[in-house]
Design a protein around this motif. Structure first.
Motif, PDB file in Angstrom:
ATOM      1  N   LYS A   2      25.585  42.818  32.032  1.00 26.37           N
ATOM      2  CA  LYS A   2      26.538  43.799  31.505  1.00 26.37           C
ATOM      3  C   LYS A   2      27.862  43.151  31.117  1.00 26.37           C
ATOM      4  O   LYS A   2      28.356  43.327  29.993  1.00 26.37           O
ATOM      5  CB  LYS A   2      26.795  44.898  32.543  1.00 26.37           C
ATOM      6  CG  LYS A   2      25.539  45.579  33.057  1.00 26.37           C
ATOM      7  CD  LYS A   2      25.835  46.628  34.100  1.00 26.37           C
ATOM      8  CE  LYS A   2      26.419  46.099  35.399  1.00 26.37           C
ATOM      9  NZ  LYS A   2      25.512  45.193  36.146  1.00 26.37           N
ATOM     10  N   THR A   3      28.439  42.431  32.072  1.00 31.57           N
ATOM     11  CA  THR A   3      29.733  41.811  31.801  1.00 31.57           C
ATOM     12  C   THR A   3      29.620  40.816  30.656  1.00 31.57           C
ATOM     13  O   THR A   3      30.467  40.780  29.761  1.00 31.57           O
ATOM     14  CB  THR A   3      30.253  41.125  33.087  1.00 31.57           C
ATOM     15  OG1 THR A   3      30.427  42.114  34.087  1.00 31.57           O
ATOM     16  CG2 THR A   3      31.558  40.405  32.852  1.00 31.57           C
ATOM     17  N   SER A   4      28.558  40.039  30.681  1.00 28.99           N
ATOM     18  CA  SER A   4      28.381  39.064  29.595  1.00 28.99           C
ATOM     19  C   SER A   4      28.304  39.770  28.250  1.00 28.99           C
ATOM     20  O   SER A   4      28.906  39.326  27.268  1.00 28.99           O
ATOM     21  CB  SER A   4      27.108  38.252  29.821  1.00 28.99           C
ATOM     22  OG  SER A   4      27.131  37.665  31.099  1.00 28.99           O
ATOM     23  N   PHE A   8      39.080  44.564  32.602  1.00 31.17           N
ATOM     24  CA  PHE A   8      38.136  43.706  33.304  1.00 31.17           C
ATOM     25  C   PHE A   8      37.747  44.234  34.676  1.00 31.17           C
ATOM     26  O   PHE A   8      38.379  45.127  35.222  1.00 31.17           O
ATOM     27  CB  PHE A   8      38.717  42.307  33.466  1.00 31.17           C
ATOM     28  CG  PHE A   8      38.878  41.596  32.168  1.00 31.17           C
ATOM     29  CD1 PHE A   8      37.832  40.878  31.632  1.00 31.17           C
ATOM     30  CD2 PHE A   8      40.061  41.665  31.466  1.00 31.17           C
ATOM     31  CE1 PHE A   8      37.968  40.219  30.437  1.00 31.17           C
ATOM     32  CE2 PHE A   8      40.205  41.013  30.263  1.00 31.17           C
ATOM     33  CZ  PHE A   8      39.156  40.298  29.743  1.00 31.17           C
ATOM     34  N   GLN A   9      36.735  43.570  35.215  1.00 31.92           N
ATOM     35  CA  GLN A   9      36.197  43.947  36.509  1.00 31.92           C
ATOM     36  C   GLN A   9      37.252  43.845  37.619  1.00 31.92           C
ATOM     37  O   GLN A   9      37.326  44.688  38.479  1.00 31.92           O
ATOM     38  CB  GLN A   9      35.000  43.048  36.823  1.00 31.92           C
ATOM     39  CG  GLN A   9      33.988  43.668  37.741  1.00 31.92           C
ATOM     40  CD  GLN A   9      32.622  42.977  37.637  1.00 31.92           C
ATOM     41  OE1 GLN A   9      32.414  42.110  36.793  1.00 31.92           O
ATOM     42  NE2 GLN A   9      31.689  43.361  38.479  1.00 31.92           N
ATOM     43  N   HIS A  10      38.066  42.792  37.607  1.00 31.82           N
ATOM     44  CA  HIS A  10      39.149  42.692  38.580  1.00 31.82           C
ATOM     45  C   HIS A  10      40.462  42.845  37.832  1.00 31.82           C
ATOM     46  O   HIS A  10      41.001  41.879  37.325  1.00 31.82           O
ATOM     47  CB  HIS A  10      39.121  41.357  39.311  1.00 31.82           C
ATOM     48  CG  HIS A  10      37.855  41.164  40.080  1.00 31.82           C
ATOM     49  ND1 HIS A  10      37.610  41.823  41.260  1.00 31.82           N
ATOM     50  CD2 HIS A  10      36.761  40.433  39.821  1.00 31.82           C
ATOM     51  CE1 HIS A  10      36.412  41.485  41.699  1.00 31.82           C
ATOM     52  NE2 HIS A  10      35.868  40.644  40.838  1.00 31.82           N
ATOM     53  N   LEU A  43      35.497  49.354  29.535  1.00 36.93           N
ATOM     54  CA  LEU A  43      35.963  49.271  30.931  1.00 36.93           C
ATOM     55  C   LEU A  43      34.837  48.735  31.803  1.00 36.93           C
ATOM     56  O   LEU A  43      33.757  49.321  31.868  1.00 36.93           O
ATOM     57  CB  LEU A  43      36.389  50.650  31.434  1.00 36.93           C
ATOM     58  CG  LEU A  43      37.487  51.314  30.591  1.00 36.93           C
ATOM     59  CD1 LEU A  43      36.902  52.463  29.798  1.00 36.93           C
ATOM     60  CD2 LEU A  43      38.628  51.793  31.460  1.00 36.93           C
ATOM     61  N   ASP A  44      35.085  47.609  32.463  1.00 31.01           N
ATOM     62  CA  ASP A  44      34.058  46.980  33.291  1.00 31.01           C
ATOM     63  C   ASP A  44      34.275  47.406  34.751  1.00 31.01           C
ATOM     64  O   ASP A  44      35.208  46.941  35.408  1.00 31.01           O
ATOM     65  CB  ASP A  44      34.146  45.460  33.147  1.00 31.01           C
ATOM     66  CG  ASP A  44      32.860  44.761  33.587  1.00 31.01           C
ATOM     67  OD1 ASP A  44      31.986  45.432  34.157  1.00 31.01           O
ATOM     68  OD2 ASP A  44      32.747  43.535  33.355  1.00 31.01           O
ATOM     69  N   GLU A  45      33.440  48.301  35.241  1.00 32.51           N
ATOM     70  CA  GLU A  45      33.534  48.837  36.606  1.00 32.51           C
ATOM     71  C   GLU A  45      34.941  49.292  36.954  1.00 32.51           C
ATOM     72  O   GLU A  45      35.575  48.762  37.868  1.00 32.51           O
ATOM     73  CB  GLU A  45      33.028  47.783  37.609  1.00 32.51           C
ATOM     74  CG  GLU A  45      31.644  47.318  37.211  1.00 32.51           C
ATOM     75  CD  GLU A  45      30.841  46.732  38.350  1.00 32.51           C
ATOM     76  OE1 GLU A  45      31.243  46.878  39.509  1.00 32.51           O
ATOM     77  OE2 GLU A  45      29.791  46.145  38.060  1.00 32.51           O
ATOM     78  N   PRO A  46      35.400  50.314  36.249  1.00 28.15           N
ATOM     79  CA  PRO A  46      36.786  50.749  36.472  1.00 28.15           C
ATOM     80  C   PRO A  46      37.007  51.541  37.744  1.00 28.15           C
ATOM     81  O   PRO A  46      38.143  51.786  38.110  1.00 28.15           O
ATOM     82  CB  PRO A  46      37.065  51.638  35.252  1.00 28.15           C
ATOM     83  CG  PRO A  46      35.736  52.186  34.873  1.00 28.15           C
ATOM     84  CD  PRO A  46      34.746  51.094  35.181  1.00 28.15           C
TER      85      PRO A  46
HETATM   86 MG   LIG Z   1      29.703  42.516  35.890  1.00 31.09          MG
END
Ligand SMILES: [Mg+2]
Ligand SMILES: Nc1ncnc2c1ncn2[C@@H]1O[C@H](COP(=O)(O)OP(=O)(O)OP(=O)(O)O)[C@@H](O)[C@H]1O
Ligand SMILES: Nc1ncnc2c1ncn2[C@@H]1O[C@H](COP(=O)(O)OP(=O)(O)OP(=O)(O)O)[C@@H](O)[C@H]1O
Ligand SMILES: O=C(O)CCCC[C@@H]1SC[C@@H]2NC(=O)N[C@@H]21
Ligand SMILES: [Mg+2]
Lengths: 233, 192, 234, 233
Positions: free
Chosen positions: A40-42, A80-82, A157-160
């Motif tokens: 997913k992130t990639s 981003f995720q973080h 939004l990556d895991e918001p």
């Molecule tokens: Mg990810």
């Protein structure tokens, strides 16, 4: 519009994305789910040229991302995720201004965008606060404001929602609902589909670097468990 | 959209990565200055700064290792609490420890030059002798400037300055060199 | 610790470049006139700087406490003799004057730190240092301010992580290496995410800078800087 | 048994814990919930002496934590809220082995524990991978494995499910169920009560640094929303 054709991405020997075809229309809201390490992130990092395809192409609004990075990055903003690592300035206002400043906008336009973006996440009037004094939910919303200040067509939004309590989660969801209503297309990467599918036009699930499912939330619900995704309840 | 921002000149990917690393190493340097113990033999405290100077040269190479130390000094001069004991301000750059501070960029570059054998960032997996040699050379730079700076700013003789600003720290520096070798030898950091 | 605090003192409203000029010329004048008279005059200037920045001399001195040992030690060491008369007060005079000079420079620097935000400092750098070097320096310095607290916390966390799993049973040098290696690993990880974030937000060579403008208020400050600088060469 | 009496913790002027009394019996499973900033992390960090009380006392198995840190840390293992904070080594296997090595166990026993713990989080066979190449969810799972390998009397997990996909979540839950059956007491800090309450004997909710609710899952359910916690569904 974001268009992905035959996208392959490798990290050394690991094939993270293994031939992805996907289109995200303007104004659409897509939930992207899938097991850990499914890519997913990639995938989303290709939307604004943070990664380069090993094979295949990605285009935004009809232009290949690799050919016009500025266009891709103003059209697609990313949270981003973080989110903590994404804040580049020590104060709230300076952080949101960073993107618009890089675009070389006039000071008035920058101020307007900072103001509007902070208002969109309920942080207006807090320009001079230090970012390290913000709570988790506030950091997440500030990161969204920084992305909104680019006035993107698409917000990714990556895991918001990770680490947010229920009130903060609802406040972020409410912001997303408003954005969607105002025509911004949204891509939300998440493991926790509760409340999100009501917002979404489509649910896309990755498995092993491929698109395993791409359907409306209703139609997708039954097949989610077999793909390692928990249906909302 | 594309026409809106035609004049934007993006900073290249590689450079962005280097700036980010240099900034993080400068911050690491600042955090290491905070770890400061009194030295019974000298008014100057023992800090972990020198260890980070070594690591900057080893892991970032001469150019960006040196650049990260420049960022450190400028950030400190402009008010980041990054000097010994968490102090800040331009004063430190002309104070009793000014010689050390000015020496850090040079020392990081010297360490990087010797380890990487040139300006380019090569592999940091070199022989222990070369690694230690590089750090001893870096220490020599730090001590030379540190002693001269102390003598000049405090208006004391070079002899007194040598004992208080260099000799008193040799055991501490040997320990830091050993720690740096340990880190490079372990597989703690992925090879670039 | 003395850090920037928002406010509206005279010094807060000065252009950061004027304040930098005053600091640098003050240090130069101090080096040129390390005499009782010279230091008395500079002492007045330092007092005025603190006043103009609404900083109490006590707070400023307290923030400098770490430097006190040097300032006291240098004259003492210089005056001590390894034989009769054991202590030679005359030898202590020059280092003592030097210590006072250093203290005054620190106080003036404290006034800058107290009254200048990193945003203003960054804008000043990018105007004073031309071209790409200035851009790199400006953003780099801003990033140091931003990441310093995170890196500090990371180091603390690495130590805690070890302690929580009874790492204290290991040898000191091994523990130190682990902390340093852990801190380094975290720094690299953060640098990677940061680089992504900078790229995603179009980090560019030609950004719009915050507005800096000299005003009438800067005239006395620049005049002071000029006078101090001239005095250093006469 | 973990026993907390009149615990007060301050960070500068912020009162994070404002007089907590709490007992966690051997073999008990407690879910700890509460809004962001309510003091959950601060509280559990007292259980193994990572923080020191400003007032009050904390004891583990009858001994004050501050007096015998080693005993407390042997009895109580912790999964940190941000798993990347918790890793001490460069590879997966070395990280999980770190704790058991410090316990002075034999190599065989260490290997067994490393293997079992990694299997519990679906990471078996990946011992030699570098921690910096793991995805977000994989890092979380590794952190859990590191704590499991200590085989403690009490296991504290601070938001262990963030970023986990559903199979991993279920696998971690299954492992927790086994541990509970074998007598390990568990403290699970989480915003997401799904499946967790079925495991729990009690739900404790903090608000503003005080215990606002301490009851069985069934009895607690109604009062959760008013405390900023989403009930399981
Ligand atoms: Mg990810
Ligand atoms: N920097 C990297 N170097 C090497 N491998 C990587 C890197 N980043 C990701 N990978 C690998 O690529 C695969 C896909 O990772 P990615 O981060 O895209 O997954 P994800 O779907 O976002 O997972 P998660 O839900 O855990 O965030 C994984 O197997 C991961 O281990
Ligand atoms: N290191 C610190 N320095 C200063 N204040 C802190 C620190 N850690 C926590 N706090 C403050 O203490 C309070 C309690 O924080 P804590 O982390 O215990 O909350 P939490 O319940 O774990 O929240 P979350 O759900 O966001 O993890 C908060 O107001 C927080 O801002
Ligand atoms: O930040 C400062 O003000 C400089 C402190 C300098 C400390 C010096 S560096 C060489 C020597 N080794 C130490 O551990 N401390 C001194
Ligand atoms: Mg917490």
């Amino acid at each position: 519009m974001i268009r992905v054709d035959g996208l392959v991405h490798r990290y050394g020997d690991t094939v993270a994305l293994d031939g992805i075809d996907l289109t995200i229309d303007d104004g659409e809201c897509v939930v992207l789910a899938g097991a850990n390490g499914s890519g997913k992130t990639s995938l989303v990092r290709h939307f604004n040229g943070l990664l380069e395809p090993d094979e295949g192409t990605v285009s935004v609004n009809g232009h290949a991302v690799s050919e016009n990075l500025v266009a891709a990055r103003t059209a697609v903003s990313m949270v981003f995720q973080h989110p903590e690592d994404q804040l580049v300035a020590a104060t709230v206002g300076a952080d949101v201004a960073f993107g618009p400043e890089n675009l070389g906008l006039s000071r008035d336009e920058i101020d307007r965008r900072v103001h509007d973006s902070l208002a969109a996440v309920n942080l207006d009037g807090r320009e001079s606060e230090r970012v390290d004094a913000l709570s988790g939910g506030e950091v997440e919303r500030l990161a969204i404001a920084g992305a909104l200040a680019m006035e993107p067509d698409h917000l990714v939004l990556d895991e918001p929602f990770t680490g947010l309590d229920e009130p903060s989660r609802q406040s972020v969801l409410a912001r997303l609902r408003e954005l969607r209503a105002s025509g911004t297309s949204l891509v939300v990467v998440t493991h926790d589909l509760r409340d999100v599918t009501t917002l979404a036009d489509r649910v896309v699930v990755l498995a092993g670097g491929r698109v395993a499912l791409d359907d409306t939330p209703e139609a997708a619900a039954d097949r989610l468990p077999s793909l390692g995704v928990r249906p909302p309840c | 959209m594309a026409t809106d921002h035609e004049s934007v000149e993006l900073v290249g990917d590689e450079l962005v990565g280097n700036v980010a690393r240099a900034a993080l190493f400068a911050a690491l340097m600042g955090a290491s200055a905070y770890v400061s113990f009194p030295n019974p033999l000298s008014p100057i405290p023992v800090t972990l700064q020198v260890l980070v100077v070594f690591l900057a040269g080893i892991f970032l190479g001469p150019v960006w290792g040196g650049a990260s130390m420049v960022l450190y000094l400028v950030a400190g001069a402009l008010g980041a609490p990054v000097f010994a004991g968490g102090s800040a301000g331009f004063g430190a750059l002309v104070g009793p420890t000014a010689g050390y501070l000015w020496s850090y960029p040079i020392a990081a570059a010297v360490v990087g030059l010797i380890v990487h054998g040139g300006l380019e960032l090569g592999s940091h997996r070199v022989s222990t002798v070369r690694l230690v040699g590089a750090m001893v050379a870096g220490t020599a730079v730090i001590y030379t400037l540190g002693v001269v700076g102390f003598a000049y700013v405090q208006n004391v003789g070079l002899g007194v300055a040598f004992w208080t600003a260099a000799a008193a720290f040799i055991p501490a520096e040997a320990f830091k060199i050993a720690a740096a070798v340990g880190i490079v030898r372990s597989d703690a950091i992925a090879a670039e | 610790m003395l850090t920037y605090e928002p406010g509206d003192s005279f010094a807060h409203r000065l252009d950061p470049r004027s304040k930098l000029a005053v600091q640098i010329s003050f240090a130069a004048a101090g080096l040129a006139h390390t005499t009782p008279v010279g230091l008395a005059v500079l002492g007045v200037v330092a007092g005025v700087s603190l006043r103009a920045s609404n900083t109490s001399p006590r707070a400023a001195l307290y923030a400098l406490r770490y430097a006190i040992p040097f300032l006291v030690a240098a004259p003492v060491i210089e005056a001590v003799r390894l034989g009769a008369p054991w202590f030679d007060p005359a030898a202590a005079v020059a280092p003592a004057l030097a210590s006072i000079r250093v203290l005054l420079v620190f106080l003036v620097a404290a006034a800058y730190v107290r009254t200048t935000s990193i945003r203003e400092s960054r804008a000043a750098i990018q105007r004073l240092v031309p071209g790409r070097v200035g851009v790199t320096l400006g953003i780099g310095v801003a990033l140091v301010f931003r990441f310093l607290p995170l890196v500090r916390r990371d180091l603390l966390r690495v130590r805690e992580a070890q302690a929580a799993r009874l790492g204290e049973n290991r040898r000191l040098d091994e523990r130190l290496s682990l902390v340093a290696a852990g801190g380094l690993r975290r720094a690299f990880a953060r640098a990677d995410s940061l680089a992504l974030a900078l790229r995603a937000r179009c980090f560019a060579w030609n950004p719009t800078l915050p507005v800096l403008r000299f005003s009438r208020r800067d005239v006395p400050a620049l005049g002071l800087a000029f006078a101090l600088l001239v005095s250093a060469f006469v």
